[in-house]
Design a protein around this motif. Structure first.
Motif, PDB file in Angstrom:
ATOM      1  N   THR A  78      80.442  38.420  26.035  1.00  0.00           N
ATOM      2  CA  THR A  78      80.087  39.440  27.025  1.00  0.00           C
ATOM      3  C   THR A  78      79.424  40.670  26.404  1.00  0.00           C
ATOM      4  O   THR A  78      78.369  41.111  26.878  1.00  0.00           O
TER       5      THR A  78
ATOM      6  N   GLY B 132      95.970  24.334  20.822  1.00  0.00           N
ATOM      7  CA  GLY B 132      95.144  25.044  21.809  1.00  0.00           C
ATOM      8  C   GLY B 132      94.716  26.434  21.381  1.00  0.00           C
ATOM      9  O   GLY B 132      94.136  27.169  22.165  1.00  0.00           O
TER      10      GLY B 132
ATOM     11  N   TYR C 104      92.616  28.311  18.340  1.00  0.00           N
ATOM     12  CA  TYR C 104      91.796  28.113  17.149  1.00  0.00           C
ATOM     13  C   TYR C 104      91.233  29.438  16.658  1.00  0.00           C
ATOM     14  O   TYR C 104      91.235  30.426  17.382  1.00  0.00           O
TER      15      TYR C 104
ATOM     16  N   ASN D 147      79.921  30.496  28.772  1.00  0.00           N
ATOM     17  CA  ASN D 147      80.030  31.873  29.241  1.00  0.00           C
ATOM     18  C   ASN D 147      79.011  32.154  30.338  1.00  0.00           C
ATOM     19  O   ASN D 147      77.858  31.753  30.240  1.00  0.00           O
ATOM     20  N   LEU D 148      79.455  32.805  31.390  1.00  0.00           N
ATOM     21  CA  LEU D 148      78.575  33.126  32.524  1.00  0.00           C
ATOM     22  C   LEU D 148      78.607  34.629  32.753  1.00  0.00           C
ATOM     23  O   LEU D 148      79.689  35.212  32.716  1.00  0.00           O
TER      24      LEU D 148
ATOM     25  N   ARG E 150      94.446  40.895  31.971  1.00  0.00           N
ATOM     26  CA  ARG E 150      93.506  40.426  30.951  1.00  0.00           C
ATOM     27  C   ARG E 150      93.519  41.329  29.720  1.00  0.00           C
ATOM     28  O   ARG E 150      93.837  42.505  29.793  1.00  0.00           O
TER      29      ARG E 150
ATOM     30  N   GLY F 280      88.797  32.605  31.582  1.00  0.00           N
ATOM     31  CA  GLY F 280      89.134  33.873  32.228  1.00  0.00           C
ATOM     32  C   GLY F 280      87.911  34.755  32.366  1.00  0.00           C
ATOM     33  O   GLY F 280      86.908  34.570  31.671  1.00  0.00           O
TER      34      GLY F 280
ATOM     35  N   GLY G 187      86.118  38.341  34.896  1.00  0.00           N
ATOM     36  CA  GLY G 187      86.299  39.414  35.865  1.00  0.00           C
ATOM     37  C   GLY G 187      85.111  40.345  35.904  1.00  0.00           C
ATOM     38  O   GLY G 187      84.105  40.128  35.215  1.00  0.00           O
TER      39      GLY G 187
ATOM     40  N   TYR H 194      83.167  43.905  35.272  1.00  0.00           N
ATOM     41  CA  TYR H 194      83.166  44.968  34.251  1.00  0.00           C
ATOM     42  C   TYR H 194      82.064  45.958  34.630  1.00  0.00           C
ATOM     43  O   TYR H 194      81.009  46.032  34.039  1.00  0.00           O
TER      44      TYR H 194
END
Ligand code: HAM
Length: 436
Positions: free
Chosen positions: A93, A129, A131, A138-139, A268, A294, A296, A298
């Protein structure tokens, strides 16, 4: 004997047999994103540390404990040395927002929709799970504050998880954590409620009480979880605008039948979030601690980086965790297309002709493989069999003289001789009849 060097802790080798899972996830993400006119963005794997400390937050776990520093090896100092610390990216992000500002994307038609797929790095304690090098898809959507934008992002996430074949294993947990207007009241009320429990909170939360009391709400420590059960609900402290924004998002989700659970403690772990926050949670995990993704809103981050105030929203899916789930659920994954044709040759002249044909057929778009060594006819035929090619082309001395090749149908077992100038057409027709 020389020391055998192993891969670093918390990393993974993705071997050929595993690749189909990665390709499956990447293709689905790309197809769904492109349909909604997202463009792909690739940003550097390392960035200045201040990009993340300013955006994600100085006191977050990621910035405080989990970033890998990037330095020139052996620390030789030179004149052109960078003065600013650099780190491996722990997420996308911040880099996407940096690029939005640096490339002047605010003059593009808004909102700007971007997706990425690649590794990020977090110095965490490796376990199942978790690492140190993990992959994310990513969107990001920058330039819209509309509730509809939140809904379209959530719809896209739902579509991706449906195409991945695991939508019945997940639930979207959702919350709103308000804006600059509601935050002071939230902080004050939480500090008032939590202060009497200060000594019972874990060490991290004792610090968070001063720096970011909201984060205490989703601490995973059992004791802290018990304490926050009676804490004031964030939803009750939203300002009028945030309340109506959140209500509009939930109503649209209801209309679209996208299942979600309200989780008033979902905050978060990154400081840049405002308003809608959400996580894709594995419902087979009773503790709901297995989070497959996850994201949201911003709405203040672009401005925080010196850009023009631009509301935005995004999401990242954890690819390793998603693949684990796909395997656990036994989702059928398409095999990666291997070779269609295997070329077998005997003798120097045949080898020359074979290479010429591989080149020509490859140019025409056919997938042709061959033996890479000086193998006998028997071992080349065995390799052809193992390659799972549909057809094998065999060229010997005689075929070179006649300008023909022998074609063996690997499934039906029959073979025929074809003239070289008819070869391309013949192969296309034959493969088409086998639905390749
Ligand atoms: P995040 O929640 O930090 O969000 O990471 C997204 C997902 O990456 C997690 O839900 C999890 O599935 C996966 N993940 C995180 N750390 C690890 C790890 N150590 N090992 C395996 N998987 C892990 C972000 O990164 C935000 N940038 C998402 C976003 C995009 N928000 C707005 N836009």
């Amino acid at each position: 004997m020389a020391e055998i060097i192993q891969k670093p802790r918390g990393t993974k080798d993705i071997l050929p047999d595993e690749q189909k899972y990665w390709q499956f996830v990447e293709k689905i993400v790309e197809r769904r994103c492109r349909a909604l006119e997202f463009g792909k963005i690739e940003t550097p794997i390392f960035e200045y540390a201040k990009l993340f400390s300013r955006g994600i937050g100085e006191t977050t776990d990621i910035v405080e404990k989990e970033m890998f520093e990037v330095k020139r090896y052996k620390n030789i100092s030179t004149q052109d040395e960078e003065n600013d610390q650099m780190v491996l990216r722990p997420e996308f992000t911040a880099s996407v927002v940096r690029a939005y500002i640096e490339k002047g994307m605010h003059v593009w038609p808004q909102p700007v929709k971007l997706f990425s797929f690649g590794p990020v790095f977090r110095y965490e304690r490796p376990q199942k799970g978790r690492y140190r090098q993990l992959w994310q898809f990513n969107l990001e959507v920058l330039g819209s504050d509309q509730p509809l934008t939140d809904v379209v992002v959530l719809l896209l996430i739902w579509q991706i998880f449906t195409d991945l074949g695991i939508n019945d294993s997940i639930i979207i947990e959702i919350n709103s954590i308000g804006c600059k207007t509601c935050r002071p009241k939230m902080r004050k009320n939480l500090i008032n409620y939590l202060s009497p429990y200060n000594n019972a909170l874990c060490g991290d939360c004792q610090r968070r009480l001063q720096t970011n009391p909201l984060r205490i709400l989703d601490c995973k420590e059992e004791n802290c979880q018990k304490i926050v059960q009676g804490a004031p609900q964030l939803i009750d402290m939203l300002c009028t605008e945030c309340k109506s924004h959140f209500k509009a998002v939930l109503e649209e989700l209801d209309d679209l039948n996208i299942p979600y659970d309200l989780n008033s403690r979902l905050v978060r772990g990154l400081d840049y979030y405002t308003r809608t926050t959400f996580e894709v949670v594995d419902i087979s995990d009773v503790a709901r601690q297995s989070v497959l993704g996850g994201g949201g809103r911003y709405d203040n981050l672009v401005e925080l980086y010196g850009g023009k105030s631009t509301p935005a929203i995004g999401f990242a899916g954890g690819v390793e965790r998603i693949i684990e789930k796909i395997k656990e659920r036994g989702v059928k994954i398409p095999e990666i297309r291997k070779t269609d044709i295997y070329m077998v040759q005997i003798g120097d002249k045949a080898k020359k002709l074979a290479l010429k044909l591989i080149c020509e057929l490859g140019k025409a778009g056919l997938a042709v493989s061959c033996s890479f060594g000086k193998d006998s006819l028997k071992s080349q035929l065995k390799a052809a069999d193992k390659s799972e090619a549909k057809l094998t082309i065999i060229i010997g001395q005689r075929e070179v003289l006649d300008q023909t090749v022998i074609i063996k149908d690997m499934f039906e077992g029959c073979q025929e001789t074809i003239e070289i100038n008819e070869l391309q057409n013949y192969l296309f027709n034959k493969l088409r009849s086998k639905n390749v």
